[in-house]
Design a protein around this motif. Structure first.
Motif, PDB file in Angstrom:
ATOM      1  N   ILE A  57       8.821  -9.359   5.123  1.00  0.00           N
ATOM      2  CA  ILE A  57       7.788  -8.341   4.904  1.00  0.00           C
ATOM      3  C   ILE A  57       7.265  -7.880   6.257  1.00  0.00           C
ATOM      4  CG2 ILE A  57       5.546  -7.829   3.885  1.00  0.00           C
ATOM      5  CD1 ILE A  57       6.177  -9.836   1.706  1.00  0.00           C
ATOM      6  N   CYS A  59       4.662  -5.671   8.360  1.00  0.00           N
ATOM      7  CA  CYS A  59       3.295  -5.195   8.135  1.00  0.00           C
ATOM      8  C   CYS A  59       2.749  -4.421   9.323  1.00  0.00           C
ATOM      9  CB  CYS A  59       2.370  -6.379   7.846  1.00  0.00           C
ATOM     10  SG  CYS A  59       2.849  -7.319   6.394  1.00  0.00           S
ATOM     11  N   GLU A  84      10.473  -5.304   2.783  1.00  0.00           N
ATOM     12  CA  GLU A  84       9.561  -4.245   2.384  1.00  0.00           C
ATOM     13  C   GLU A  84       8.486  -4.110   3.448  1.00  0.00           C
ATOM     14  OE1 GLU A  84       7.120  -5.133  -1.179  1.00  0.00           O
ATOM     15  OE2 GLU A  84       8.039  -7.122  -1.089  1.00  0.00           O
ATOM     16  N   HIS A  85       7.738  -3.013   3.372  1.00  0.00           N
ATOM     17  CA  HIS A  85       6.686  -2.755   4.338  1.00  0.00           C
ATOM     18  C   HIS A  85       5.342  -2.651   3.625  1.00  0.00           C
ATOM     19  CE1 HIS A  85       4.050  -0.257   6.918  1.00  0.00           C
ATOM     20  NE2 HIS A  85       4.560  -1.002   7.859  1.00  0.00           N
ATOM     21  N   TYR A  86       4.322  -3.247   4.236  1.00  0.00           N
ATOM     22  CA  TYR A  86       2.928  -3.120   3.793  1.00  0.00           C
ATOM     23  C   TYR A  86       2.139  -2.539   4.953  1.00  0.00           C
ATOM     24  CZ  TYR A  86       3.251  -6.101  -0.415  1.00  0.00           C
ATOM     25  OH  TYR A  86       3.540  -6.625  -1.643  1.00  0.00           O
ATOM     26  N   GLU A  87       1.250  -1.634   4.665  1.00  0.00           N
ATOM     27  CA  GLU A  87       0.369  -1.092   5.708  1.00  0.00           C
ATOM     28  C   GLU A  87      -0.534  -2.187   6.265  1.00  0.00           C
ATOM     29  OE1 GLU A  87       0.292   1.902   7.219  1.00  0.00           O
ATOM     30  OE2 GLU A  87       2.090   2.351   6.047  1.00  0.00           O
ATOM     31  N   SER A  88      -0.930  -3.128   5.405  1.00  0.00           N
ATOM     32  CA  SER A  88      -1.877  -4.173   5.773  1.00  0.00           C
ATOM     33  C   SER A  88      -1.271  -5.552   5.540  1.00  0.00           C
ATOM     34  CB  SER A  88      -3.140  -4.005   4.915  1.00  0.00           C
ATOM     35  OG  SER A  88      -3.854  -5.196   4.791  1.00  0.00           O
ATOM     36  N   THR A  89      -1.348  -6.399   6.557  1.00  0.00           N
ATOM     37  CA  THR A  89      -0.878  -7.776   6.401  1.00  0.00           C
ATOM     38  C   THR A  89      -1.729  -8.506   5.367  1.00  0.00           C
ATOM     39  OG1 THR A  89      -0.231  -7.749   8.738  1.00  0.00           O
ATOM     40  CG2 THR A  89      -0.287  -9.899   7.645  1.00  0.00           C
ATOM     41  N   ALA A  91      -3.079  -7.321   2.704  1.00  0.00           N
ATOM     42  CA  ALA A  91      -2.616  -6.931   1.363  1.00  0.00           C
ATOM     43  C   ALA A  91      -1.340  -7.689   0.992  1.00  0.00           C
ATOM     44  CB  ALA A  91      -2.388  -5.427   1.289  1.00  0.00           C
ATOM     45  N   ALA A  92      -0.423  -7.847   1.941  1.00  0.00           N
ATOM     46  CA  ALA A  92       0.816  -8.588   1.685  1.00  0.00           C
ATOM     47  C   ALA A  92       0.507 -10.046   1.366  1.00  0.00           C
ATOM     48  CB  ALA A  92       1.753  -8.492   2.893  1.00  0.00           C
ATOM     49  N   GLN A  95      -1.090 -10.386  -2.062  1.00  0.00           N
ATOM     50  CA  GLN A  95      -0.089 -10.191  -3.112  1.00  0.00           C
ATOM     51  C   GLN A  95       0.729 -11.464  -3.311  1.00  0.00           C
ATOM     52  OE1 GLN A  95       0.516  -7.659  -5.301  1.00  0.00           O
ATOM     53  NE2 GLN A  95       2.070  -9.014  -6.170  1.00  0.00           N
TER      54      GLN A  95
END
Length: 181
Positions: A57, A59, A84-89, A91-92, A95
């Protein structure tokens, strides 16, 4: 004295990408918290492939494939490793916590656990967070993690390159489980 013949790629019997996608992966997810170097990102892909991690992931500012500089060190692993990519670590991390993962930051903190003292439980799903090359894992992300692991070091420098740390950590977490592959 025994002769050591260097093995060719054919001798190594590595799976192709289709076969690799089908093999059982380790229960490890790797999270990159704002890793800025494209070469380090590529190295993470290659190391994640080597240890058959579940996913990678990326981020924040962490670059995403396709990119020539990532591909230079990934050597095709951007095609084999799920990512995958998340704008915010944060948030990852949140999740993965909601999915039952244990979250572990790789950082130097006041109460970190030395790598050799960390024990991953059988069937434990774990997400390992690696940080920015200068600033490390952000304090906000550390605060969300269940544990912090530190790689003991004995020289004058206070850190390893983040992609080198990934190789050390993933080997240690996977070494007892590699017989299944």
């Amino acid at each position: 004295m025994q002769q050591h013949k260097k093995l060719s790629n054919i001798d190594l019997k590595r799976p192709d990408i289709v076969a690799y996608k089908a093999i059982k992966k380790s229960p490890i997810v790797v999270i990159l918290d704002n890793v800025r170097s494209l070469n380090n990102v590529g190295a993470f892909f290659r190391t994640s492939d080597a240890f058959a991690v579940k996913s990678l992931i990326l981020c924040g500012i962490t670059a995403q494939p396709p990119h020539r500089e990532i591909n230079k060190t990934a050597l095709g692993a951007t095609e084999s490793v799920d990512w995958e990519h998340y704008e915010s670590t944060q948030a990852a991390v949140q999740q993965l916590k909601s999915e039952g993962y244990s979250l572990v930051a790789i950082e130097q903190t006041e109460y970190s656990t030395a790598l050799q003292n960390f024990e991953m439980q059988d069937n434990e799903r774990i997400a390992v967070v690696f940080g920015h090359e200068v600033n490390g894992v952000s304090q906000e992300v550390i605060d969300l993690c269940d544990e912090v692991i530190e790689i003991p070091q004995f020289g004058t420098k206070h850190s390893l390159n983040v992609s080198v740390s990934a190789g050390v950590i993933l080997w240690e977490l996977c070494k007892g489980k590699l017989q299944n592959h």
